[in-house]
Design a protein around this motif. Structure first.
Motif, short mmCIF file in Angstrom:
data_model
loop_
_atom_site.label_atom_id
_atom_site.label_comp_id
_atom_site.label_asym_id
_atom_site.label_seq_id
_atom_site.Cartn_x
_atom_site.Cartn_y
_atom_site.Cartn_z
N VAL A 168 0.93 -1.16 0.14
CA VAL A 168 0.13 0.02 -0.22
C VAL A 168 0.48 0.95 -0.05
CG1 VAL A 168 -2.00 1.33 0.81
CG2 VAL A 168 -1.92 -1.02 0.92
N LEU A 169 1.51 1.21 0.76
CA LEU A 169 2.58 2.01 0.75
C LEU A 169 3.76 3.29 -0.58
CD1 LEU A 169 4.70 1.85 4.51
CD2 LEU A 169 3.37 3.77 3.31
N PHE A 170 3.70 1.39 -0.96
CA PHE A 170 4.92 1.73 -2.22
C PHE A 170 3.81 1.85 -3.57
CE2 PHE A 170 8.20 0.71 0.39
CZ PHE A 170 9.44 1.20 -0.53
N ASN A 171 2.31 1.40 -3.79
CA ASN A 171 1.62 1.89 -4.06
C ASN A 171 1.81 0.82 -4.98
OD1 ASN A 171 -1.01 2.64 -5.31
ND2 ASN A 171 0.48 4.50 -6.52
N LEU A 172 2.01 -0.39 -4.98
CA LEU A 172 2.05 -0.97 -6.21
C LEU A 172 0.85 -2.73 -5.63
CD1 LEU A 172 6.26 -1.50 -5.67
CD2 LEU A 172 4.87 -0.70 -7.44
N PRO A 173 0.42 -3.51 -6.60
CA PRO A 173 -0.51 -3.95 -6.58
C PRO A 173 0.46 -5.68 -6.47
CG PRO A 173 0.65 -4.31 -8.73
CD PRO A 173 1.42 -2.75 -8.06
N SER A 174 0.02 -6.31 -5.22
CA SER A 174 0.35 -7.76 -5.17
C SER A 174 0.85 -8.29 -6.41
CB SER A 174 -0.38 -8.10 -4.45
OG SER A 174 -1.16 -8.43 -4.84
N SER A 175 0.69 -8.24 -7.35
CA SER A 175 1.84 -9.20 -8.72
C SER A 175 3.38 -8.93 -8.38
CB SER A 175 1.15 -8.64 -10.40
OG SER A 175 1.12 -7.80 -9.62
N SER A 176 3.57 -7.41 -7.86
CA SER A 176 4.60 -6.75 -7.98
C SER A 176 6.15 -7.27 -7.18
CB SER A 176 5.15 -5.03 -7.45
OG SER A 176 3.71 -4.82 -7.37
N LEU A 177 5.43 -8.32 -6.11
CA LEU A 177 6.61 -9.54 -4.69
C LEU A 177 5.87 -10.89 -4.97
CD1 LEU A 177 8.62 -9.04 -2.84
CD2 LEU A 177 5.85 -8.68 -1.39
N ILE A 178 7.37 -11.12 -5.44
CA ILE A 178 6.97 -12.54 -5.50
C ILE A 178 8.42 -13.29 -3.51
CG2 ILE A 178 8.26 -14.90 -6.91
CD1 ILE A 178 7.28 -13.59 -9.00
N TYR A 229 7.24 -18.93 -3.36
CA TYR A 229 8.22 -20.20 -4.66
C TYR A 229 9.14 -21.06 -3.92
CZ TYR A 229 6.98 -18.87 -9.94
OH TYR A 229 6.05 -18.99 -10.86
N LEU A 230 9.29 -21.93 -4.41
CA LEU A 230 9.96 -22.79 -2.84
C LEU A 230 11.50 -22.93 -3.27
CD1 LEU A 230 8.44 -26.16 -1.95
CD2 LEU A 230 9.03 -24.13 -0.77
N ASP A 231 12.11 -22.38 -2.98
CA ASP A 231 13.86 -22.27 -3.18
C ASP A 231 14.38 -23.30 -3.29
OD1 ASP A 231 16.02 -20.47 -4.49
OD2 ASP A 231 16.12 -18.65 -2.97
N ASP A 232 15.72 -23.66 -4.12
CA ASP A 232 16.46 -24.52 -4.02
C ASP A 232 15.77 -26.07 -3.67
OD1 ASP A 232 18.22 -22.92 -3.81
OD2 ASP A 232 18.36 -23.15 -1.96
N LEU A 258 0.42 -27.62 -0.49
CA LEU A 258 0.39 -25.52 0.13
C LEU A 258 0.01 -24.98 -1.25
CD1 LEU A 258 4.17 -26.32 0.39
CD2 LEU A 258 2.89 -25.17 2.46
N ALA A 259 0.03 -23.87 -1.12
CA ALA A 259 -0.52 -23.13 -1.77
C ALA A 259 0.79 -21.88 -2.35
CB ALA A 259 -1.75 -22.19 -1.24
N ILE A 260 1.37 -22.46 -2.55
CA ILE A 260 2.22 -21.68 -3.44
C ILE A 260 2.02 -21.49 -4.81
CG2 ILE A 260 4.19 -22.92 -1.81
CD1 ILE A 260 4.87 -25.43 -3.62
N ALA A 261 3.44 -21.04 -5.92
CA ALA A 261 3.05 -20.77 -7.10
C ALA A 261 3.54 -21.57 -7.95
CB ALA A 261 3.25 -19.16 -7.63
N GLY A 262 5.36 -21.58 -6.86
CA GLY A 262 6.08 -22.87 -7.86
C GLY A 262 7.52 -23.38 -7.11
N LEU A 263 7.86 -23.63 -8.22
CA LEU A 263 9.06 -24.51 -7.67
C LEU A 263 10.40 -24.16 -8.42
CD1 LEU A 263 8.17 -28.36 -7.53
CD2 LEU A 263 7.61 -26.82 -5.61
N PHE A 318 2.04 -26.15 -10.40
CA PHE A 318 2.92 -25.47 -10.24
C PHE A 318 3.84 -24.02 -11.84
CE2 PHE A 318 3.50 -27.85 -5.78
CZ PHE A 318 2.06 -27.45 -5.87
N LYS A 319 4.43 -23.73 -10.99
CA LYS A 319 5.54 -23.16 -12.24
C LYS A 319 6.65 -23.12 -11.95
CE LYS A 319 2.63 -20.41 -15.21
NZ LYS A 319 2.55 -21.21 -16.43
N ILE A 320 7.46 -23.90 -13.19
CA ILE A 320 9.36 -23.69 -12.72
C ILE A 320 9.86 -23.00 -13.21
CG2 ILE A 320 10.83 -26.60 -12.78
CD1 ILE A 320 7.77 -27.03 -14.33
N ILE A 321 10.71 -23.10 -12.18
CA ILE A 321 12.07 -21.73 -12.11
C ILE A 321 13.14 -22.97 -12.58
CG2 ILE A 321 13.38 -19.83 -12.37
CD1 ILE A 321 10.74 -18.92 -10.80
N ALA A 322 14.15 -22.91 -13.51
CA ALA A 322 15.10 -23.93 -13.40
C ALA A 322 16.70 -22.49 -13.42
CB ALA A 322 15.97 -24.44 -15.01
#
Ligand code: C2E
Ligand code: MG
Ligand code: MG
Ligand code: MG
Length: 283
Positions: free
Chosen positions: A137-147, A177-180, A194-199, A231-235
């Motif tokens: 709210v303070l930065f006036n940013l949508p929640s999609s700007s933070l992961i 995201y679950l890291d490592d 888990l309500a995660i977006a990805g790994l 889930f989405k996957i990041i390598a």
């Protein structure tokens, strides 16, 4: 074995241990001041859509510019920060610095989110979710700007509490995201709930993807499992084109690694992003 070791005998292992201990103690003593003295910095590493090569997010990675020791990597001080409780103020600094950066990117017409590593200790803090909501709210940013990137250990150690926090974040529209992934102890039962977006697949598996049959099997299976669970996957840790090609064949979603960019200083990031051109794949 003796209960009465000769005090004049020097054990080289103890000596080394004491040295490490001494260095850690001296870093621990100086860390509280690092924030006030503006010695902390963030570097940025892009995360790309693997098929289009568009930048989708930017991981913020912390560095400590120590006046006499030079640039110190997070592996050398994050655990000290966690053990001394300083991690909370460091994480706040990272989140607020990161969100301020997203605002600058927006002003430069770069619509990118920032991916921030948070400690398990942060996730279990009472006010954490409210704090995040307040900052957006303070930065006036949508929640999609933070992961948020979290390691598996928090879930293994505090399954119920971490599930609840991740669920609240998810309901707010913040991707976790679950890291490592693969290097820790996430049970399949927890993945199911888990309500995660990805790994993010741990880079140790990516490094040998094209040279080790077993790593290839593991990565193939992780991607398959993740996809089937939605889930989405990041390598991460992609250093070679052969590895990239294999990941494209496996339909991995996102990519990060030295092949595209090393972590770069924040002030140069807008320019880097504006001039970023993916290498054309020559067939
Ligand atoms: P991570 O979150 O898994 O971050 C990825 C690490 O891999 C980073 O190391 C990055 O520089 C490195 N990396 C990226 N691409 C490649 C590649 O192609 N090859 C190789 N060999 N390495 C690559 P870094 O910056 O030293 O960070 C290490 C860890 O420290 C991070 O691992 C994360 O767990 C932690 N960390 C970093 N920044 C923060 C922070 O702000 N807060 C917290 N709590 N932890 C942080
Ligand atoms: Mg990370
Ligand atoms: Mg990682
Ligand atoms: Mg790591």
């Amino acid at each position: 074995l003796t209960n009465n070791p000769n005090p004049h005998l020097i054990n080289p292992f103890n000596l080394e241990y004491d040295l490490i201990n001494k260095q850690q103690k001296s870093l621990a003593a100086q860390l509280p001041d690092a924030i006030n003295k503006e010695q902390l910095e963030l570097v940025a590493q892009p995360i790309l859509n693997l098929s289009s090569k568009e930048i989708v997010s930017v991981e913020a990675l912390i560095r400590w510019r120590h006046p006499s020791k030079g640039l110190i990597a997070p592996a050398e001080f994050i655990n000290i920060a966690e053990n001394t409780g300083l991690i909370h103020s460091i994480s706040k600094w990272v989140i607020e610095t990161g969100l301020a950066e997203v605002s600058k990117w927006q002003q430069a017409s770069l619509n990118l989110s920032i991916s921030i590593n948070i400690s398990s200790k942060d996730l279990l803090q009472h006010e954490f979710v409210d704090y995040i909501a307040e900052q957006l709210v303070l930065f006036n940013l949508p929640s999609s700007s933070l992961i948020l990137e979290i390691t598996e250990s928090v879930i293994a150690n505090n399954p119920e509490q971490s599930h609840a926090v991740i669920q609240r974040l998810d309901q707010m529209g913040i991707a976790v995201y679950l890291d490592d992934f693969g290097s820790g102890f996430t049970s399949l039962a927890s993945l199911r709930n888990l309500a995660i977006a990805g790994l993010k697949i741990d880079q140790s598996f990516i490094a040998n993807l094209t040279t080790s049959n077993r790593d290839n099997t593991i990565v193939t299976s992780i991607i398959d499992l993740a996809r089937n669970l939605g889930f989405k996957i990041i390598a991460e840790g992609i250093e070679a084109e052969a590895i990239e090609s294999r990941l494209i064949a496996l339909e991995c979603d996102y990519a990060q690694g030295f092949l595209y960019s090393k972590p770069i200083e924040l002030h140069g990031f807008i320019n880097w992003a504006k001039t970023w051109q993916p290498k054309q794949n020559v067939i």
